[in-house]
Design a protein around this motif. Structure first.
Motif, PDB file in Angstrom:
ATOM      1  N   ARG A   1      28.290  49.505  47.391  1.00 37.73           N
ATOM      2  CA  ARG A   1      27.081  49.592  46.578  1.00 37.73           C
ATOM      3  C   ARG A   1      27.346  50.360  45.285  1.00 37.73           C
ATOM      4  O   ARG A   1      26.798  50.037  44.234  1.00 37.73           O
ATOM      5  N   ALA A   2      28.183  51.379  45.364  1.00 40.99           N
ATOM      6  CA  ALA A   2      28.456  52.202  44.189  1.00 40.99           C
ATOM      7  C   ALA A   2      29.227  51.435  43.130  1.00 40.99           C
ATOM      8  O   ALA A   2      29.002  51.609  41.933  1.00 40.99           O
ATOM      9  N   LEU A   3      30.162  50.568  43.555  1.00 38.95           N
ATOM     10  CA  LEU A   3      31.071  49.941  42.601  1.00 38.95           C
ATOM     11  C   LEU A   3      30.733  48.494  42.246  1.00 38.95           C
ATOM     12  O   LEU A   3      31.320  47.942  41.323  1.00 38.95           O
ATOM     13  N   GLU A   4      29.792  47.883  42.960  1.00 37.14           N
ATOM     14  CA  GLU A   4      29.556  46.459  42.727  1.00 37.14           C
ATOM     15  C   GLU A   4      29.041  46.174  41.320  1.00 37.14           C
ATOM     16  O   GLU A   4      29.325  45.114  40.748  1.00 37.14           O
ATOM     17  N   TYR A   5      28.295  47.113  40.730  1.00 39.60           N
ATOM     18  CA  TYR A   5      27.796  46.884  39.374  1.00 39.60           C
ATOM     19  C   TYR A   5      28.913  46.945  38.336  1.00 39.60           C
ATOM     20  O   TYR A   5      28.817  46.337  37.277  1.00 39.60           O
ATOM     21  N   LEU A   6      29.968  47.688  38.657  1.00 41.41           N
ATOM     22  CA  LEU A   6      31.103  47.780  37.746  1.00 41.41           C
ATOM     23  C   LEU A   6      32.117  46.674  37.989  1.00 41.41           C
ATOM     24  O   LEU A   6      32.659  46.097  37.054  1.00 41.41           O
ATOM     25  N   LEU A   7      32.398  46.390  39.262  1.00 41.59           N
ATOM     26  CA  LEU A   7      33.529  45.533  39.607  1.00 41.59           C
ATOM     27  C   LEU A   7      33.136  44.172  40.164  1.00 41.59           C
ATOM     28  O   LEU A   7      34.017  43.340  40.419  1.00 41.59           O
ATOM     29  N   GLY A   8      31.855  43.937  40.387  1.00 44.05           N
ATOM     30  CA  GLY A   8      31.446  42.660  40.970  1.00 44.05           C
ATOM     31  C   GLY A   8      32.106  42.454  42.321  1.00 44.05           C
ATOM     32  O   GLY A   8      32.076  43.330  43.181  1.00 44.05           O
ATOM     33  N   ASP A   9      32.742  41.297  42.501  1.00 46.51           N
ATOM     34  CA  ASP A   9      33.436  41.015  43.760  1.00 46.51           C
ATOM     35  C   ASP A   9      34.939  41.231  43.610  1.00 46.51           C
ATOM     36  O   ASP A   9      35.740  40.555  44.248  1.00 46.51           O
ATOM     37  N   GLY A  10      35.324  42.172  42.772  1.00 43.97           N
ATOM     38  CA  GLY A  10      36.742  42.473  42.560  1.00 43.97           C
ATOM     39  C   GLY A  10      37.446  42.860  43.845  1.00 43.97           C
ATOM     40  O   GLY A  10      36.833  43.249  44.846  1.00 43.97           O
ATOM     41  N   LEU A  11      38.781  42.793  43.825  1.00 44.50           N
ATOM     42  CA  LEU A  11      39.600  42.957  45.019  1.00 44.50           C
ATOM     43  C   LEU A  11      39.323  44.255  45.763  1.00 44.50           C
ATOM     44  O   LEU A  11      39.328  44.292  46.989  1.00 44.50           O
ATOM     45  N   PHE A  12      39.060  45.334  45.039  1.00 47.67           N
ATOM     46  CA  PHE A  12      38.922  46.641  45.673  1.00 47.67           C
ATOM     47  C   PHE A  12      37.794  46.692  46.695  1.00 47.67           C
ATOM     48  O   PHE A  12      37.917  47.342  47.733  1.00 47.67           O
ATOM     49  N   ILE A  13      36.686  46.001  46.416  1.00 50.64           N
ATOM     50  CA  ILE A  13      35.550  46.070  47.339  1.00 50.64           C
ATOM     51  C   ILE A  13      35.249  44.735  48.016  1.00 50.64           C
ATOM     52  O   ILE A  13      34.314  44.648  48.806  1.00 50.64           O
ATOM     53  N   SER A  14      36.025  43.708  47.738  1.00 50.17           N
ATOM     54  CA  SER A  14      35.789  42.416  48.394  1.00 50.17           C
ATOM     55  C   SER A  14      36.399  42.416  49.792  1.00 50.17           C
ATOM     56  O   SER A  14      37.208  43.276  50.150  1.00 50.17           O
ATOM     57  N   ASP A  15      36.018  41.437  50.583  1.00 43.17           N
ATOM     58  CA  ASP A  15      36.601  41.278  51.919  1.00 43.17           C
ATOM     59  C   ASP A  15      36.538  39.803  52.287  1.00 43.17           C
ATOM     60  O   ASP A  15      36.168  38.955  51.471  1.00 43.17           O
ATOM     61  N   GLY A  16      36.938  39.486  53.503  1.00 42.50           N
ATOM     62  CA  GLY A  16      36.872  38.109  53.975  1.00 42.50           C
ATOM     63  C   GLY A  16      37.736  37.159  53.158  1.00 42.50           C
ATOM     64  O   GLY A  16      38.831  37.505  52.711  1.00 42.50           O
ATOM     65  N   GLU A  17      37.230  35.949  52.929  1.00 41.73           N
ATOM     66  CA  GLU A  17      38.004  34.912  52.241  1.00 41.73           C
ATOM     67  C   GLU A  17      38.291  35.254  50.787  1.00 41.73           C
ATOM     68  O   GLU A  17      39.345  34.924  50.261  1.00 41.73           O
ATOM     69  N   THR A  18      37.337  35.921  50.138  1.00 42.47           N
ATOM     70  CA  THR A  18      37.563  36.312  48.736  1.00 42.47           C
ATOM     71  C   THR A  18      38.766  37.222  48.639  1.00 42.47           C
ATOM     72  O   THR A  18      39.649  37.043  47.794  1.00 42.47           O
ATOM     73  N   TRP A  19      38.835  38.234  49.512  1.00 51.48           N
ATOM     74  CA  TRP A  19      39.955  39.166  49.506  1.00 51.48           C
ATOM     75  C   TRP A  19      41.266  38.449  49.849  1.00 51.48           C
ATOM     76  O   TRP A  19      42.288  38.658  49.190  1.00 51.48           O
ATOM     77  N   LYS A  20      41.250  37.605  50.872  1.00 55.31           N
ATOM     78  CA  LYS A  20      42.467  36.901  51.293  1.00 55.31           C
ATOM     79  C   LYS A  20      43.005  35.997  50.188  1.00 55.31           C
ATOM     80  O   LYS A  20      44.216  35.840  50.039  1.00 55.31           O
ATOM     81  N   ARG A  21      42.119  35.420  49.410  1.00 54.37           N
ATOM     82  CA  ARG A  21      42.520  34.491  48.356  1.00 54.37           C
ATOM     83  C   ARG A  21      43.113  35.229  47.155  1.00 54.37           C
ATOM     84  O   ARG A  21      44.064  34.776  46.539  1.00 54.37           O
ATOM     85  N   ARG A  22      42.546  36.396  46.848  1.00 53.09           N
ATOM     86  CA  ARG A  22      42.942  37.078  45.616  1.00 53.09           C
ATOM     87  C   ARG A  22      44.006  38.149  45.816  1.00 53.09           C
ATOM     88  O   ARG A  22      44.705  38.496  44.869  1.00 53.09           O
ATOM     89  N   ARG A  23      44.126  38.684  47.022  1.00 55.34           N
ATOM     90  CA  ARG A  23      45.097  39.760  47.246  1.00 55.34           C
ATOM     91  C   ARG A  23      46.522  39.351  46.867  1.00 55.34           C
ATOM     92  O   ARG A  23      47.197  40.078  46.136  1.00 55.34           O
ATOM     93  N   PRO A  24      47.039  38.191  47.339  1.00 59.10           N
ATOM     94  CA  PRO A  24      48.402  37.813  46.954  1.00 59.10           C
ATOM     95  C   PRO A  24      48.556  37.640  45.450  1.00 59.10           C
ATOM     96  O   PRO A  24      49.608  37.958  44.881  1.00 59.10           O
ATOM     97  N   LEU A  25      47.512  37.154  44.804  1.00 56.32           N
ATOM     98  CA  LEU A  25      47.552  36.939  43.363  1.00 56.32           C
ATOM     99  C   LEU A  25      47.702  38.263  42.620  1.00 56.32           C
ATOM    100  O   LEU A  25      48.587  38.434  41.775  1.00 56.32           O
ATOM    101  N   VAL A  26      46.843  39.230  42.937  1.00 58.90           N
ATOM    102  CA  VAL A  26      46.891  40.528  42.260  1.00 58.90           C
ATOM    103  C   VAL A  26      48.161  41.274  42.633  1.00 58.90           C
ATOM    104  O   VAL A  26      48.793  41.924  41.787  1.00 58.90           O
ATOM    105  N   SER A  27      48.583  41.188  43.906  1.00 59.95           N
ATOM    106  CA  SER A  27      49.815  41.872  44.341  1.00 59.95           C
ATOM    107  C   SER A  27      51.018  41.384  43.552  1.00 59.95           C
ATOM    108  O   SER A  27      51.889  42.174  43.172  1.00 59.95           O
ATOM    109  N   ASP A  28      51.053  40.091  43.286  1.00 61.66           N
ATOM    110  CA  ASP A  28      52.168  39.525  42.520  1.00 61.66           C
ATOM    111  C   ASP A  28      52.168  40.050  41.084  1.00 61.66           C
ATOM    112  O   ASP A  28      53.211  40.364  40.516  1.00 61.66           O
ATOM    113  N   ILE A  29      51.000  40.187  40.510  1.00 57.15           N
ATOM    114  CA  ILE A  29      50.886  40.608  39.108  1.00 57.15           C
ATOM    115  C   ILE A  29      51.297  42.062  38.915  1.00 57.15           C
ATOM    116  O   ILE A  29      51.896  42.422  37.892  1.00 57.15           O
TER     117      ILE A  29
END
Length: 432
Positions: free
Chosen positions: A61-89
């Motif tokens: 709740r604290a970070l959603e206004y700043l980060l939206g569904d960004g990796l730090f606070i996302s979970d489930g399929e969103t997190w699984k899809r983006r984690r490898p992408l950000v980790s590579d970068i």
């Protein structure tokens, strides 16, 4: 007690909490579990991470206004899809592509500090915040930010932290997702100060107005190659904002505390200066020197032990489970505190002392007793990037300057979203 926690979570802990034990309590209907045993930390963060994947409602709740569904606070399929992408970068193999930004931005600060009149007080937290904001701006967006925009980011996020709660009381009462953060005019202004700068530089980049080779450029190219990632403009901005805020704030906090500790430990400062002179001579340190700056690395690792930038890791239990001898019910709040774990007298000799040597000579802590970057599948993707940045910035600045606390300064750590010295850290810069 909850009113106390809203101001500073660390004030909740008592002497007995700094031991190897796992405890529970009921918070007006919510089960609250604090885990401070390495084996059980591993169970939550690694062994059963799928059941304890979701961040706490207070953090989301604290970070959603700043980060939206960004990796730090996302979970489930969103997190699984983006984690490898950000980790590579942000992977360590990309450090040679980005390290020159660290070197150049820090040398710019060296020039500015060299012009300060003797005895001029500055805020180390603000100075390090500006430095890391500039580094991350150049790295993420491929663009120089400048002191004005960097100051907007630092002051905006500082104001934002002061306005959000450490704990969502609605969640403690029983609402499984808590309630949304009340967007007061002050909070809106703080969010706008941060988002306006990030959105402006992101838009410039996406519009082709900045140089290629940045992290955002890598994200754009990956989306073009893999459309199924679903990284539209909104998602790209969210991930850029997540990388920016995670890299800027935590590194600034670590560097600030490192200066504080060195100012109070002249023997460690002397050892640091001797190593930099032996390894680099009068030449500014570079990425190639980092593997040889072993004492500098130990200073940073010991700083992260005593003052972990994220001192609390909250997780929400998805299903019923058992941690140690405690039966955990669905939606319980599980708290693992690096602050407690790193100062656990059952795990560390002289836990409250600054002893960089404990990280030298191949010595390593007990597994899962040292987690400044979290652990398990959700370990910080930018671990090596952040650690290298801290070592390099500290070495470049310590080669030329000593940092001294302004006389009479009283320093108290306070935990909001990150661990900062309350009211900043007034210091004076002394040329060496």
């Amino acid at each position: 007690m909850f009113l106390l926690v809203r101001k500073d979570y660390l004030s909740l802990f008592r002497k007995g909490d700094y031991r190897s034990r796992t405890t529970q309590m009921r918070g007006l209907g919510r089960q609250l579990v604090v885990v401070n045993v390495p084996e059980q930390v591993k169970y939550v963060l690694a062994t059963r991470h799928d059941n304890f994947e979701r961040k706490s409602p207070a953090m989301r709740r604290a970070l959603e206004y700043l980060l939206g569904d960004g990796l730090f606070i996302s979970d489930g399929e969103t997190w699984k899809r983006r984690r490898p992408l950000v980790s590579d970068i942000v992977h360590k193999n990309r450090l040679p592509d980005f390290a020159h930004h660290m070197e150049e931005a820090t040398l710019d600060l060296v020039k500015r500090w060299s012009l300060l009149p003797a005895g001029t007080p500055v805020d180390a937290l603000s100075e390090m915040g500006g430095l890391t904001a500039e580094i991350i701006a150049r790295t993420v967006f491929g663009d120089k930010m400048g002191p004005g925009d960097a100051n907007e980011i630092v002051e905006g996020f500082s104001s934002f932290q002061g306005l959000v709660d450490n704990i969502n009381l609605a969640y403690v009462v029983g609402f499984n997702n808590g309630i949304p953060l009340l967007k007061t005019p002050r909070l809106r202004r703080a969010i706008a100060r941060v988002r306006n700068v990030i959105d402006r530089v992101a838009t410039n980049h996406l519009g082709g107005k900045t140089q290629d080779g940045s992290m955002l450029d890598l994200l754009v190219r990956r989306q073009q190659k893999n459309p199924e990632l679903g990284l539209d403009l909104h998602a790209l901005r969210n991930e850029a904002a997540t990388i920016f805020m995670a890299g800027q704030e935590t590194t600034a906090s670590a560097l600030t505390w490192a200066w504080y500790l060195l100012a109070n430990a002249p023997w460690a400062e002397d050892a640091l200066h001797a190593e930099i002179e032996r390894v680099c001579g009068q030449t500014p340190p570079t990425l190639a020197d980092v593997p040889k700056l072993e004492y500098c690395r130990a200073v940073i690792e010991e700083t992260l032990r005593l003052y972990p930038p994220v001192p609390l890791l909250g997780r929400q239990a998805r299903d019923a489970d058992r941690i140690g001898d405690i039966d955990v019910i669905p939606s319980a709040l599980i708290t693992i505190s690096p602050w407690l774990l790193h100062r656990n007298s059952d795990l560390w000799n002289k836990p409250n002392h600054f002893i960089p040597e404990r990280f030298l000579g191949g010595q390593r802590p007990v597994p899962y007793s040292y987690i400044p970057f979290a652990s398990g599948p959700r370990i910080c993707a930018g671990l090596q990037f952040g650690l290298t940045e801290c070592i390099l910035c500290l070495a470049i600045l310590a080669q030329r300057f000593k940092v001294r606390l302004v006389p009479g300064t009283s320093v108290r750590p306070a935990s909001r979203l990150t661990l900062r010295p309350m009211g900043g850290l007034p210091v004076m810069i002394q040329p060496r």
